[in-house]
Design a protein around this motif. Structure first.
Motif, PDB file in Angstrom:
ATOM      1  N   GLU A  39       2.153  11.730   1.841  1.00  0.00           N
ATOM      2  CA  GLU A  39       1.683  10.780   0.835  1.00  0.00           C
ATOM      3  C   GLU A  39       1.707   9.335   1.325  1.00  0.00           C
ATOM      4  N   MET A  40       2.607   9.021   2.266  1.00  0.00           N
ATOM      5  CA  MET A  40       2.758   7.625   2.695  1.00  0.00           C
ATOM      6  C   MET A  40       1.622   7.152   3.608  1.00  0.00           C
ATOM      7  N   CYS A  41       1.083   8.078   4.404  1.00  0.00           N
ATOM      8  CA  CYS A  41       0.061   7.695   5.387  1.00  0.00           C
ATOM      9  C   CYS A  41      -1.282   7.464   4.713  1.00  0.00           C
ATOM     10  N   SER A  42      -1.996   6.468   5.190  1.00  0.00           N
ATOM     11  CA  SER A  42      -3.393   6.288   4.771  1.00  0.00           C
ATOM     12  C   SER A  42      -4.015   5.257   5.682  1.00  0.00           C
ATOM     13  N   HIS A  43      -5.343   5.313   5.794  1.00  0.00           N
ATOM     14  CA  HIS A  43      -6.028   4.231   6.501  1.00  0.00           C
ATOM     15  C   HIS A  43      -6.229   3.097   5.501  1.00  0.00           C
ATOM     16  N   ASP A  44      -5.887   1.892   5.905  1.00  0.00           N
ATOM     17  CA  ASP A  44      -5.930   0.768   4.973  1.00  0.00           C
ATOM     18  C   ASP A  44      -6.680  -0.392   5.610  1.00  0.00           C
ATOM     19  N   GLU A  45      -7.797  -0.745   5.006  1.00  0.00           N
ATOM     20  CA  GLU A  45      -8.604  -1.840   5.567  1.00  0.00           C
ATOM     21  C   GLU A  45      -7.881  -3.177   5.489  1.00  0.00           C
ATOM     22  N   LYS A  46      -6.844  -3.250   4.656  1.00  0.00           N
ATOM     23  CA  LYS A  46      -6.135  -4.524   4.523  1.00  0.00           C
ATOM     24  C   LYS A  46      -5.161  -4.762   5.678  1.00  0.00           C
ATOM     25  N   ASP A  47      -4.943  -3.740   6.499  1.00  0.00           N
ATOM     26  CA  ASP A  47      -4.056  -3.888   7.663  1.00  0.00           C
ATOM     27  C   ASP A  47      -4.889  -3.602   8.912  1.00  0.00           C
ATOM     28  N   THR A  48      -5.109  -4.630   9.714  1.00  0.00           N
ATOM     29  CA  THR A  48      -6.015  -4.458  10.873  1.00  0.00           C
ATOM     30  C   THR A  48      -5.446  -3.486  11.911  1.00  0.00           C
ATOM     31  N   THR A  49      -4.143  -3.202  11.857  1.00  0.00           N
ATOM     32  CA  THR A  49      -3.584  -2.256  12.822  1.00  0.00           C
ATOM     33  C   THR A  49      -3.372  -0.879  12.193  1.00  0.00           C
ATOM     34  N   TYR A 101       3.147   4.028  15.337  1.00  0.00           N
ATOM     35  CA  TYR A 101       2.733   2.691  14.904  1.00  0.00           C
ATOM     36  C   TYR A 101       1.307   2.766  14.346  1.00  0.00           C
ATOM     37  N   GLY A 102       1.113   2.276  13.129  1.00  0.00           N
ATOM     38  CA  GLY A 102      -0.226   2.264  12.537  1.00  0.00           C
ATOM     39  C   GLY A 102      -0.499   3.415  11.583  1.00  0.00           C
ATOM     40  N   ARG A 103       0.388   4.423  11.550  1.00  0.00           N
ATOM     41  CA  ARG A 103       0.185   5.567  10.642  1.00  0.00           C
ATOM     42  C   ARG A 103       0.239   5.129   9.181  1.00  0.00           C
ATOM     43  N   ILE A 104       1.233   4.265   8.872  1.00  0.00           N
ATOM     44  CA  ILE A 104       1.430   3.817   7.492  1.00  0.00           C
ATOM     45  C   ILE A 104       1.078   2.333   7.423  1.00  0.00           C
ATOM     46  N   THR A 124       0.830  -1.215   0.000  1.00  0.00           N
ATOM     47  CA  THR A 124       0.000   0.000   0.000  1.00  0.00           C
ATOM     48  C   THR A 124       0.860   1.260   0.000  1.00  0.00           C
ATOM     49  N   VAL A 125       1.941   1.263   0.807  1.00  0.00           N
ATOM     50  CA  VAL A 125       2.747   2.488   0.896  1.00  0.00           C
ATOM     51  C   VAL A 125       3.475   2.771  -0.424  1.00  0.00           C
ATOM     52  N   ILE A 126       3.854   1.709  -1.146  1.00  0.00           N
ATOM     53  CA  ILE A 126       4.483   1.891  -2.464  1.00  0.00           C
ATOM     54  C   ILE A 126       3.458   2.496  -3.431  1.00  0.00           C
ATOM     55  N   LYS A 127       2.234   1.949  -3.396  1.00  0.00           N
ATOM     56  CA  LYS A 127       1.166   2.492  -4.256  1.00  0.00           C
ATOM     57  C   LYS A 127       0.914   3.956  -3.917  1.00  0.00           C
ATOM     58  N   ASN A 128       0.858   4.261  -2.615  1.00  0.00           N
ATOM     59  CA  ASN A 128       0.597   5.650  -2.215  1.00  0.00           C
ATOM     60  C   ASN A 128       1.650   6.592  -2.775  1.00  0.00           C
ATOM     61  N   LEU A 129       2.929   6.181  -2.668  1.00  0.00           N
ATOM     62  CA  LEU A 129       4.015   7.039  -3.163  1.00  0.00           C
ATOM     63  C   LEU A 129       3.956   7.170  -4.689  1.00  0.00           C
ATOM     64  N   GLU A 130       3.687   6.047  -5.358  1.00  0.00           N
ATOM     65  CA  GLU A 130       3.637   6.102  -6.827  1.00  0.00           C
ATOM     66  C   GLU A 130       2.399   6.868  -7.296  1.00  0.00           C
ATOM     67  N   ASN A 131       1.288   6.736  -6.564  1.00  0.00           N
ATOM     68  CA  ASN A 131       0.093   7.508  -6.925  1.00  0.00           C
ATOM     69  C   ASN A 131       0.308   9.007  -6.730  1.00  0.00           C
ATOM     70  N   ASP A 184      -7.404  11.100  11.793  1.00  0.00           N
ATOM     71  CA  ASP A 184      -7.153  12.196  10.849  1.00  0.00           C
ATOM     72  C   ASP A 184      -5.672  12.265  10.519  1.00  0.00           C
ATOM     73  N   ILE A 185      -5.354  12.455   9.256  1.00  0.00           N
ATOM     74  CA  ILE A 185      -3.955  12.641   8.872  1.00  0.00           C
ATOM     75  C   ILE A 185      -3.764  14.129   8.587  1.00  0.00           C
ATOM     76  N   PRO A 186      -2.986  14.806   9.438  1.00  0.00           N
ATOM     77  CA  PRO A 186      -2.817  16.250   9.232  1.00  0.00           C
ATOM     78  C   PRO A 186      -1.948  16.516   8.012  1.00  0.00           C
ATOM     79  N   ASN A 187      -1.924  17.745   7.540  1.00  0.00           N
ATOM     80  CA  ASN A 187      -0.929  18.147   6.559  1.00  0.00           C
ATOM     81  C   ASN A 187       0.362  18.398   7.338  1.00  0.00           C
ATOM     82  N   PHE A 188       1.350  17.509   7.160  1.00  0.00           N
ATOM     83  CA  PHE A 188       2.552  17.569   7.999  1.00  0.00           C
ATOM     84  C   PHE A 188       3.440  18.777   7.685  1.00  0.00           C
ATOM     85  N   GLU A 189       3.146  19.481   6.604  1.00  0.00           N
ATOM     86  CA  GLU A 189       3.921  20.688   6.281  1.00  0.00           C
ATOM     87  C   GLU A 189       3.462  21.896   7.087  1.00  0.00           C
ATOM     88  N   GLU A 190       2.192  21.855   7.505  1.00  0.00           N
ATOM     89  CA  GLU A 190       1.584  23.057   8.089  1.00  0.00           C
ATOM     90  C   GLU A 190       2.286  23.599   9.330  1.00  0.00           C
TER      91      GLU A 190
END
Lengths: 483, 93
Positions: free
Chosen positions: A224-234, A190-193, A101-108, A239-245
């Motif tokens: 870009e790396m963070c997301s909630h992913d139903e495929k990972d139970t943890t 833990y669990g962010r990505i 998922t994290v590879i897809k997120n970065l490539e997307n 909310d994912i903030p904008n980490f630049e702000e």
């Protein structure tokens, strides 16, 4: 125009102002990889695909946030159609049919995955010496280790080949190599990505994260790396903030916890001085130092060396030579197929950890070791919970010293385990932590660790960015300081 | 931790220790276990074990097929397979 030692932010500007084309960026990456072949930072390259993607971007420009940014991916993430070895012989022919998922997120987000980086086998090591594909050399010195386990990723960024790399951190595997190679590396909460598609080592500790030249670039990547992913139970559903702000928020009045229980006398005097100078720098930026106590901190390493091997022995039972990866030739029966495949496919350190895991989980020892370690793990987490009631971040040195020589830790595994003394507790408690360059000793970089409260990557990135605005340690390269 | 224990745990782990390496690995494992034994000095009475830093109950989801069927692709990367199955040495005589 060169991209060597450039940040993501620099390359974005170069691309948007058409100072360089997307194809030129990627072509230079492969030129730099070849020039730095002796580092052994890459296991597998993705050259044809990457150049095609870059040419497509030149023909049809994209507004994606990281469009055309080259990134090196740790060889622990499954990448569809691209060999993924995890540094092990047992996976040396494994080509995953899907991407993490994290590879897809970065490539997307537009990133171009230029290749897969060398690492300690199954991420078990702190020097990159356990890889089936040979040591990685630290760009700062011929016989120096880059740290581990994300040693290839750290070396690739430090040598200026790529502005960014992915890493994973189970006990310090992003922060320790970042420190030893003079770059910035962040292990999120833990669990962010999502861990889906990440080859599991110790599931309750593993976390992916960005490695780059600056805290600001780490923020761009983390967005870009963070997301909630139903495929990972943890996977966290927060909310994912904008980490630049929050990067430029003033440090005035903010509190840095300094751990009284850490005995700095076992460290080199010069390393301690560099650490203390950095704290003074933060004070000059307006932050206050507050003494805190983490009384169970010294138990982190023994706790980790029960929990991590236990989870590893369970996770690595899937490598049996049946469905994918290496299989032993001509086994007489199924049992022999399992035993021979695993005995041929795993290296010594991985075997050691599987054996320890089987021991601490076996009947009669489970309560004495595994349950006991999980109880101590709670004590360590409780210490952090009470410390964070009154402070913004905690700081420690990242490592006990600078990069050490290949082979110098000898054959006693515990000497290597103690390398992660300062980093392991953040994994046990699930907290975000980052290492940033804070000095240089005999032309070898040092790092300082910033640990944040649960979900508070924004604060550690803020402290890191403000430090990097007022110092230039992150601009040092093996070829000298860059402007 | 002695040679007999190492034999037992290597059987449990489905690993064969090379003849020349038995002594070294027994010594290493003994050192590691001695090192983690310091945990025994900690009073953990009434402390709940922490298995995962999130401590959230795993959510259930409806039992629906969400993934694509990758049978062909998965069999292709197997060390030995036919059109439908992974192949292993004969189990039933």
């Amino acid at each position: 125009m060169t991209i060597k030692y450039k940040t993501i932010k620099d390359i974005k500007i170069m691309l948007s102002q058409k100072e360089i084309s997307n194809a030129e960026v990627i072509q230079e990456v492969y030129k730099l990889i070849k020039e730095n072949n002796h580092l052994n930072a890459f296991v597998t390259l993705n050259e044809d695909n990457s150049i095609k993607k870059a040419e497509a971007l030149d023909n049809k420009p994209s507004n994606l946030p990281l469009a055309g940014i080259p990134i090196a991916q740790k060889d622990l993430f499954c990448t569809k159609g691209l060999r993924t070895t995890c540094g092990s012989k047992i996976l040396d022919n494994f080509v995953p049919p899907y991407s993490a998922t994290v590879i897809k997120n970065l490539e997307n987000a537009g990133c171009i995955s230029v290749g897969k980086t060398n690492m300690d086998e199954f991420a078990m090591g702190s020097s990159n010496e356990t890889s089936n594909f040979g040591n990685v050399q630290n760009p700062w010195g011929e016989n120096l280790v880059p740290g581990g386990s994300s040693g290839g990723s750290a070396a690739a960024v430090a040598a200026g080949i790529v502005p960014a790399a992915s890493g994973t951190d189970t006990g310090g595997s992003i922060r320790q190599p970042a420190s030893l190679c003079g770059i910035t590396g962040l292990k999120p909460t833990y669990g962010r990505i999502s861990r889906w598609g990440m080859i599991a080592f110790a599931s309750s500790l593993d976390q992916a994260g960005p490695m780059a030249r600056t805290a600001e670039d780490c923020a761009l990547l983390l967005n870009e790396m963070c997301s909630h992913d139903e495929k990972d139970t943890t996977s966290l559903n927060e909310d994912i903030p904008n980490f630049e702000e929050n990067l430029n928020s003033p440090l005035k009045g903010k509190k840095i916890g300094i751990v009284k229980d850490i005995d700095l006398s076992s460290l080199d005097d010069d390393v301690v001085k560099i650490y203390e100078d950095s704290l003074k720098e933060f004070v000059s930026l307006g932050a206050n130092l507050v003494d805190i106590s983490l009384p169970n901190l010294s138990l982190s390493v023994p706790t980790y060396y029960v929990v991590a091997p236990a989870e590893c022995s369970s996770n690595l039972s899937r490598f049996d030579g049946v469905k994918f990866g290496h299989r032993s030739n001509n086994p007489k029966n199924l049992e022999e197929l399992y035993v021979q495949t695993r005995s041929e496919g795993f290296g010594d350190e991985v075997k050691r950890r599987i054996l320890i895991g089987s021991y601490v989980l076996s009947a009669g020892y489970y309560d004495a070791y595994y349950k006991k370690a999980q109880q101590v793990r709670r004590l360590i987490k409780n210490d952090f919970d009470s410390a964070f009631s009154d402070i913004d971040v905690i700081m420690t040195p990242t490592t006990r010293g600078t990069a050490f020589e290949i082979g110098s830790k000898g054959s006693d595994p515990i000497q290597m385990y103690l390398e992660d003394l300062f980093t392991i507790s953040a994994n046990l408690a699930g907290l975000p932590a980052m290492s940033i360059p804070n000095g240089n000793l005999d032309n070898k970089p040092t790092g300082i660790q910033i640990i944040g409260n649960f979900l508070d990557e924004s604060s550690i990135l803020n402290f890191g960015h403000m430090f990097q605005k007022s110092t230039n340690w992150h601009m040092y390269t093996p070829e000298g300081a860059k402007q | 931790m002695d040679k007999k224990t190492v034999t037992t745990i290597s059987y449990l782990s489905r690993l064969k220790i090379d003849d020349g390496k038995e002594e070294k690995i027994t010594k290493d494992l003994k050192n590691i276990i001695n090192f983690v034994d310091q945990l025994n000095d900690v009073d953990t009475s009434n402390i709940e074990p922490l298995t995962n830093p999130l401590e959230k109950t795993a959510k259930s989801r409806t039992d629906e097929v969400t993934a694509k069927n990758l049978k062909k692709e998965l069999l292709k990367i197997a060390p030995s397979s036919n059109e439908d199955y992974f192949l292993v040495p004969r189990v039933v005589e």
